[in-house]
Design an enzyme around this catalytic site. Structure first.
Site, PDB file in Angstrom:
ATOM      1  N   GLY A   1      28.339  36.447  34.908  1.00 41.54           N
ATOM      2  CA  GLY A   1      29.551  37.065  34.514  1.00 41.54           C
ATOM      3  C   GLY A   1      29.063  37.671  33.978  1.00 41.54           C
TER       4      GLY A   1
ATOM      5  N   THR B   1      31.875  40.952  30.538  1.00 39.75           N
ATOM      6  CA  THR B   1      33.019  40.296  29.937  1.00 39.75           C
ATOM      7  C   THR B   1      33.493  39.194  29.739  1.00 39.75           C
ATOM      8  OG1 THR B   1      34.544  40.182  32.113  1.00 39.75           O
ATOM      9  CG2 THR B   1      34.108  42.452  31.326  1.00 39.75           C
TER      10      THR B   1
ATOM     11  N   TYR C   1      34.252  35.574  28.668  1.00 36.98           N
ATOM     12  CA  TYR C   1      33.731  34.228  27.974  1.00 36.98           C
ATOM     13  C   TYR C   1      31.748  34.419  28.413  1.00 36.98           C
ATOM     14  CZ  TYR C   1      37.006  31.031  26.159  1.00 36.98           C
ATOM     15  OH  TYR C   1      37.443  30.495  25.670  1.00 36.98           O
TER      16      TYR C   1
ATOM     17  N   ASP D   1      26.817  42.173  43.221  1.00 35.91           N
ATOM     18  CA  ASP D   1      27.204  40.499  44.032  1.00 35.91           C
ATOM     19  C   ASP D   1      26.738  38.963  43.728  1.00 35.91           C
ATOM     20  OD1 ASP D   1      29.141  38.719  44.821  1.00 35.91           O
ATOM     21  OD2 ASP D   1      29.025  40.126  47.199  1.00 35.91           O
ATOM     22  N   ALA D   2      26.821  38.132  42.872  1.00 36.66           N
ATOM     23  CA  ALA D   2      26.201  37.175  42.079  1.00 36.66           C
ATOM     24  C   ALA D   2      26.977  36.445  43.405  1.00 36.66           C
ATOM     25  CB  ALA D   2      26.932  37.630  41.383  1.00 36.66           C
TER      26      ALA D   2
ATOM     27  N   ALA E   1      34.339  34.876  37.220  1.00 34.33           N
ATOM     28  CA  ALA E   1      35.926  34.484  37.523  1.00 34.33           C
ATOM     29  C   ALA E   1      36.197  35.850  38.658  1.00 34.33           C
ATOM     30  CB  ALA E   1      36.907  35.310  36.546  1.00 34.33           C
TER      31      ALA E   1
ATOM     32  N   TYR F   1      48.069  26.122  36.932  1.00 29.05           N
ATOM     33  CA  TYR F   1      47.097  26.284  37.176  1.00 29.05           C
ATOM     34  C   TYR F   1      45.904  24.751  37.330  1.00 29.05           C
ATOM     35  CZ  TYR F   1      42.807  28.091  34.875  1.00 29.05           C
ATOM     36  OH  TYR F   1      41.312  28.355  34.881  1.00 29.05           O
TER      37      TYR F   1
ATOM     38  N   LYS G   1      38.780  24.647  40.278  1.00 29.77           N
ATOM     39  CA  LYS G   1      38.115  24.148  38.940  1.00 29.77           C
ATOM     40  C   LYS G   1      37.458  22.672  38.782  1.00 29.77           C
ATOM     41  CE  LYS G   1      37.900  28.034  36.111  1.00 29.77           C
ATOM     42  NZ  LYS G   1      36.867  28.030  36.689  1.00 29.77           N
TER      43      LYS G   1
HETATM   44  P1  NAD Z   1      36.048  37.509  32.960  1.00 32.48           P
HETATM   45  O1  NAD Z   1      37.204  38.144  33.913  1.00 32.48           O
HETATM   46  O2  NAD Z   1      36.561  38.466  31.672  1.00 32.48           O
HETATM   47  O3  NAD Z   1      34.746  37.759  33.783  1.00 32.48           O
HETATM   48  C1  NAD Z   1      34.305  37.343  34.717  1.00 32.48           C
HETATM   49  C2  NAD Z   1      33.138  38.294  35.093  1.00 32.48           C
HETATM   50  O4  NAD Z   1      32.441  37.754  36.079  1.00 32.48           O
HETATM   51  C3  NAD Z   1      32.632  39.528  34.658  1.00 32.48           C
HETATM   52  O5  NAD Z   1      31.084  39.527  33.799  1.00 32.48           O
HETATM   53  C4  NAD Z   1      32.201  39.980  36.003  1.00 32.48           C
HETATM   54  O6  NAD Z   1      31.472  41.243  36.300  1.00 32.48           O
HETATM   55  C5  NAD Z   1      31.818  39.142  37.158  1.00 32.48           C
HETATM   56  N1  NAD Z   1      31.935  38.898  38.429  1.00 32.48           N
HETATM   57  C6  NAD Z   1      33.617  39.493  39.124  1.00 32.48           C
HETATM   58  N2  NAD Z   1      32.790  38.443  40.142  1.00 32.48           N
HETATM   59  C7  NAD Z   1      31.293  38.841  40.407  1.00 32.48           C
HETATM   60  C8  NAD Z   1      30.364  38.884  41.669  1.00 32.48           C
HETATM   61  N3  NAD Z   1      30.675  39.214  43.183  1.00 32.48           N
HETATM   62  N4  NAD Z   1      29.460  39.412  41.058  1.00 32.48           N
HETATM   63  C9  NAD Z   1      29.150  39.431  40.073  1.00 32.48           C
HETATM   64  N5  NAD Z   1      29.548  39.306  38.909  1.00 32.48           N
HETATM   65  C10 NAD Z   1      31.476  39.282  39.421  1.00 32.48           C
HETATM   66  O7  NAD Z   1      36.745  36.120  33.114  1.00 32.48           O
HETATM   67  P2  NAD Z   1      36.812  35.135  32.285  1.00 32.48           P
HETATM   68  O8  NAD Z   1      38.225  34.952  32.016  1.00 32.48           O
HETATM   69  O9  NAD Z   1      35.756  35.329  31.193  1.00 32.48           O
HETATM   70  O10 NAD Z   1      36.086  33.599  32.926  1.00 32.48           O
HETATM   71  C11 NAD Z   1      35.245  33.505  33.105  1.00 32.48           C
HETATM   72  C12 NAD Z   1      34.805  32.429  33.072  1.00 32.48           C
HETATM   73  O11 NAD Z   1      35.431  31.044  31.522  1.00 32.48           O
HETATM   74  C13 NAD Z   1      35.572  31.708  34.728  1.00 32.48           C
HETATM   75  O12 NAD Z   1      34.756  30.262  34.949  1.00 32.48           O
HETATM   76  C14 NAD Z   1      36.863  30.776  33.938  1.00 32.48           C
HETATM   77  O13 NAD Z   1      37.989  30.269  34.528  1.00 32.48           O
HETATM   78  C15 NAD Z   1      36.312  30.201  32.685  1.00 32.48           C
HETATM   79  N6  NAD Z   1      37.440  30.420  31.942  1.00 32.48           N
HETATM   80  C16 NAD Z   1      38.605  31.419  30.911  1.00 32.48           C
HETATM   81  C17 NAD Z   1      39.495  31.161  29.845  1.00 32.48           C
HETATM   82  C18 NAD Z   1      40.506  32.118  29.998  1.00 32.48           C
HETATM   83  O14 NAD Z   1      41.233  31.420  29.104  1.00 32.48           O
HETATM   84  N7  NAD Z   1      40.357  33.402  29.789  1.00 32.48           N
HETATM   85  C19 NAD Z   1      39.268  30.106  29.829  1.00 32.48           C
HETATM   86  C20 NAD Z   1      38.413  28.664  30.175  1.00 32.48           C
HETATM   87  C21 NAD Z   1      37.749  28.555  30.814  1.00 32.48           C
END
Ligand code: NAD
Length: 400
Positions: free
Chosen positions: A51, A54, A56, A114-115, A143, A238, A247
């Protein structure tokens, strides 16, 4: 070649296109923060980020590479540019990452697919074997709203719903820029099960099984899975909702993996509870854009605001880089949400949440800041980018 002036195109609040130069500038800003964030010599090693394009995951990849000199293998699922359509933001981010990494002599490879699938995991194993070797750090930052189950082929969809009872919340109608009240009906059991199947721990377990089976986790390797808790106010949608159950499942899986890694390779698996930030995933949760607008304002007032890159740097520096010993909460999790969860910060958010109206969205909350940050995820409104100039949209993404 396809030179074009790119203006934002949206469906509702979501953008359906992205600006290559804006995305590249956003990546560059984070690279600079990563370089500034670390003065000690590079630590080296290899990280696998699932992931990585984008939010995190991208920030984690940039911190591993540019602050810690690590080789990085990134996995993501992004849309390449095609005809009149631009690529997705994650496509352009990753192209910019590869360009900058090569320029800095940092070894990297990416897999776009697709991961959740078995073939992609196999490709990752082969790519690691052929050029990288065992991994020292795995960051799991997927995500996704949907997962095709690797064994059954079933399409599973995650739902963002409360569990047990309807939930009524203030939320921002992002199109009309008005505060409205919405009621979300509770999920049924099938929706709960599907959300846990998409965002819970099953896929992480499969990744670690595959890596251990291929002897591609280094001795002492560390695995980090990202999670979120947040305040009581957002619990119904949430932490106690469908996504929270997923989660919890991810957190249980990570604890099991921790025991297994300790026994097999003297390694560890930990959950990192990160702060709420504006990403494509978080902006889709009802009530969360309002919470994020308030949080940003209250943290900025106190000099406590952090972007994903700062969180990723803090994760590495304080908890998981080679030599660091993590500080864990009573449940064994790393807490990067400590500033968000400070009692004075939450009390102020609570006060403003009660009184905020459509008219005070910009005084009580930083709604404009939220909108700008959201647009920047797609490369729009980035300072220093000339949006009147045509840009090349057919940006190649070298996977090596
Ligand atoms: P995001 O949407 O910015 O990033 C998602 C990433 O997953 C991308 O790189 C996307 O290409 C990849 N992805 C999605 N489906 C895929 C697939 N089938 N195969 C391969 N790659 C795939 O999301 P984010 O908000 O950075 O979330 C990332 C993690 O951080 C999640 O576990 C989320 O719960 C956690 N998190 C997010 C927040 C927040 O506020 N955004 C806070 C705490 C924790």
């Amino acid at each position: 070649m396809s030179m074009e002036v790119i203006s934002p195109r949206s469906r509702g609040f979501l953008f359906t296109n992205a600006h290559p130069a804006g995305c590249a500038a956003m990546v560059q800003q984070q690279i600079e923060a990563a370089r500034k964030g670390r003065s000690a010599p590079a630590a080296g090693g290899t990280s696998l980020i699932i992931g990585a394009s984008t939010g995190y995951g991208l920030a984690s990849r940039l911190a591993c590479g540019f602050a810690y000199g690590m080789k990085t293998v990134g996995i993501f699922y992004e849309r390449p540019p095609s005809g009149k359509k631009t690529g997705s933001a994650g496509w352009y981010n990753s192209a910019a990452f590869h360009g900058a990494a090569h320029g800095s002599g940092l070894s990297c490879a990416s897999l776009n697919g697709d991961a959740f699938s078995n073939p992609l995991k196999q490709q990752a194993i082969e790519r690691l074997r052929d050029g990288f070797g065992p991994v020292d750090l795995v960051i799991y930052s997927l995500a996704s709203p949907v997962r095709t189950h690797p064994d059954t082929g079933a399409t599973l969809r995650s739902a963002l719903k409360p569990v047990g009872a309807p939930y009524t919340t203030k939320t921002i109608d992002l199109d009309k820029e008005q505060l409205v009240e919405v009621t979300i009906e509770p999920a049924n059991q099938d929706e709960i099960d599907q959300t846990v199947a998409v965002m819970g721990g099953d896929d992480l377990r499969r990744w670690i099984d595959a890596l251990l089976g291929a002897k591609l986790l280094a001795r002492g390797a560390r695995v980090i899975a990202y999670s979120y808790i947040g305040p009581q106010m957002t619990f119904p949608i949430y932490r106690s909702g469908t996504i929270g159950l997923a989660k919890e499942d991810l957190e249980r899986t990570t604890a099991e993996l921790d025991r297994r890694l300790q026994a097999e390779i003297n390694g560890n698996a930990w959950v990192s509870v990160n702060k709420a930030v504006v990403t494509q995933a978080s902006a889709a949760i009802p009530g969360v854009p309002l919470y994020l607008s308030l949080l940003h304002s209250v943290l900025t007032d106190r000099g406590l605001e952090e972007q994903p890159i700062h969180q990723a740097l803090r994760l590495l520096e304080d908890h998981v880089a080679a030599g660091a010993t993590p500080t864990l909460d009573a449940e064994g999790r790393i807490r990067l949400d400590d500033r968000e969860m400070q009692s004075d910060v939450q009390a102020e958010i609570d006060r403003r949440w009660q009184r905020v109206t459509s008219e005070s969205l910009r005084a009580d909350a930083d709604f404009d800041g939220f909108k700008t940050e959201f647009r920047r995820l797609f490369g729009f409104e980035v300072p220093g980018v000339d949006y009147s100039k045509p840009v090349e949209t057919e940006v190649p993404l070298p996977l090596d």
